[in-house]
Design an enzyme around this catalytic site. Structure first.
Site, PDB file in Angstrom:
ATOM      1  N   HIS A 244       9.412  32.474 -21.711  1.00 37.53           N
ATOM      2  CA  HIS A 244      10.384  32.796 -20.660  1.00 37.53           C
ATOM      3  C   HIS A 244       9.687  33.325 -19.417  1.00 37.53           C
ATOM      4  CE1 HIS A 244       9.994  37.164 -21.221  1.00 37.53           C
ATOM      5  NE2 HIS A 244       9.927  36.898 -22.522  1.00 37.53           N
ATOM      6  N   CYS A 260       6.635  37.332 -27.327  1.00 32.87           N
ATOM      7  CA  CYS A 260       6.936  36.179 -26.477  1.00 32.87           C
ATOM      8  C   CYS A 260       5.785  35.837 -25.546  1.00 32.87           C
ATOM      9  CB  CYS A 260       8.159  36.447 -25.629  1.00 32.87           C
ATOM     10  SG  CYS A 260       9.663  36.332 -26.578  1.00 32.87           S
TER      11      CYS A 260
END
Length: 285
Positions: A244, A260
Site C-alpha cells: 500500500h 506490509c
C-alpha cells in the site's frame, strides 16, 4: 468503494461493517531395451517399453472438510518446496465452485479452496505439475502448497504475465512482466519483531483504505499472514499482509511496518493500474 479486508495495520482498528479498512500492515524416462540371446527354441525377445506412470487417484473429500477463509488458513498442507524461487509462474488455478486441496498427489484432502474468499475471486498460482496433479500456493497461509488433480477437478487455468519481487535486504520492490523488469523502487518493510513474511505468495485482490497517510489509494491484499501473530495487537492477528501507499517518504528504505510493504503513492498508482489478482509475489531475504 471496494470491499474492505483486514490488513496488518499500524493503526489499532479496522472497521469492516462500515465499509472502511485501515491498513499499514502492522511460494524422459525411456526404458532401456534389452536384447537377450535367443533361446534355441524361441525367437529373440525384447522388453516392451513401459507405459507412462499412472495418475494417482483422488480420494473423495470427506464431509465437513475445512474451508479456507480470510481469517482462517488451511492446516495439514505441505511446505512450499521452493519458497525463494523467482522462476516465472505463468498460470493460476481458478476454482469454478470449490476444489479440495490434497497434501500430495493422490494424498489426503486437507482443505477446501472456495471460488471466493471474503468476496475476492480466487486465483491461486500453479507452482508445480507432477504425475497428473498440480500444486498451487495456498492463501491465508505462509509458504504452503496444496495439490489438485489436473483433470476434471472443477477448475480452469488462467494465464499470468506479471511478478512482484520484494528484496528485504535491499528494501526494494521490483515489477516484472513476462520476465522483463518494468520498474524497481525503494520501499519500507516490516520490523524484526513484525517481519514481512518470506517466501512465495500472491495478490488476492485489493481493498479500500482510510486516512490521508494512504494517499487515498487502495491496498493490494496478499495471501500471506503474520509470522508471529501473538506479537501483534489482538485486532491484527488474523490480518493479511499487503502492499500500500505511504505519504511519509522518510520511511522508505527502513524496517518500520507491521509486515506490509509501503510504497510511494506514484508507485502504488502504477501497481493498481497494472497488477491483477493471482500475480505471484516473492519475498526474498
Amino acid at each position: 468503494m471496494p470491499r474492505p479486508y483486514l490488513l496488518l495495520s499500524t493503526v489499532a482498528a479496522v472497521t469492516v461493517a462500515s465499509g472502511v479498512a485501515i491498513v499499514g500492515l502492522a511460494r524422459g524416462n525411456e526404458p532401456a531395451t534389452i536384447v537377450e540371446a535367443p533361446h534355441p527354441s524361441a525367437s529373440a525377445s525384447r522388453s516392451a517399453p513401459s507405459s507412462a506412470p499412472a495418475v494417482p487417484p483422488a480420494a473423495e473429500p470427506p464431509a465437513g472438510l475445512p474451508v479456507i477463509a480470510y481469517a482462517k488458513g488451511p492446516a495439514g498442507l505441505p511446505a512450499d518446496p521452493a519458497p525463494a524461487s523467482t522462476a516465472a509462474i505463468t498460470e493460476a488455478l481458478r476454482p469454478e465452485t470449490t476444489v479440495a486441496l490434497y497434501d500430495a498427489p493422490g494424498g489426503t484432502p486437507r482443505a477446501v479452496l472456495p471460488a471466493r474468499i471474503s468476496g475476492l475471486r480466487v486465483l491461486a498460482p500453479i507452482v508445480a505439475r507432477q504425475n497428473g496433479w498440480v500444486a498451487v500456493l495456498a492463501p491465508a497461509a505462509n509458504r504452503r502448497i496444496g495439490w489438485v488433480p489436473a483433470e476434471n477437478a472443477g477448475w480452469t487455468a488462467e494465464p499470468l504475465r506479471d511478478q512482484l519481487v520484494v528484496d528485504l535486504s535491499e528494501r526494494r520492490l521490483s515489477w516484472l512482466r513476462e520476465g522483463a523488469e518494468k520498474g524497481r523502487w525503494t520501499v519500507a518493510i516490516g520490523t524484526r519483531q513484525t517481519p514481512t513474511p518470506l517466501g512465495r505468495t500472491f495478490v488476492m485482490g485489493r481493498t479500500g483504505t482510510s486516512g490521508p497517510v494512504y494517499a487515498g489509494l487502495d491496498a493490494l491484499v496478499l495471501g500471506s499472514v503474520p509470522e508471529e501473530p501473538e506479537k501483534l495487537a489482538a485486532s491484527l492477528r488474523k490480518a493479511h499482509t499487503g502492499i500500500h501507499a505511504w505519504t511519509n517518504t522518510s520511511v522508505f528504505g527502513d524496517d518500520v511496518s507491521n509486515g506490509c510493504v509501503r510504497t510511494p503513492a506514484a508507485v502504488q498508482k502504477k501497481l493498481l493500474a497494472q497488477i491483477d489478482p493471482g500475480t505471484p509475489v516473492i519475498v526474498t531475504a
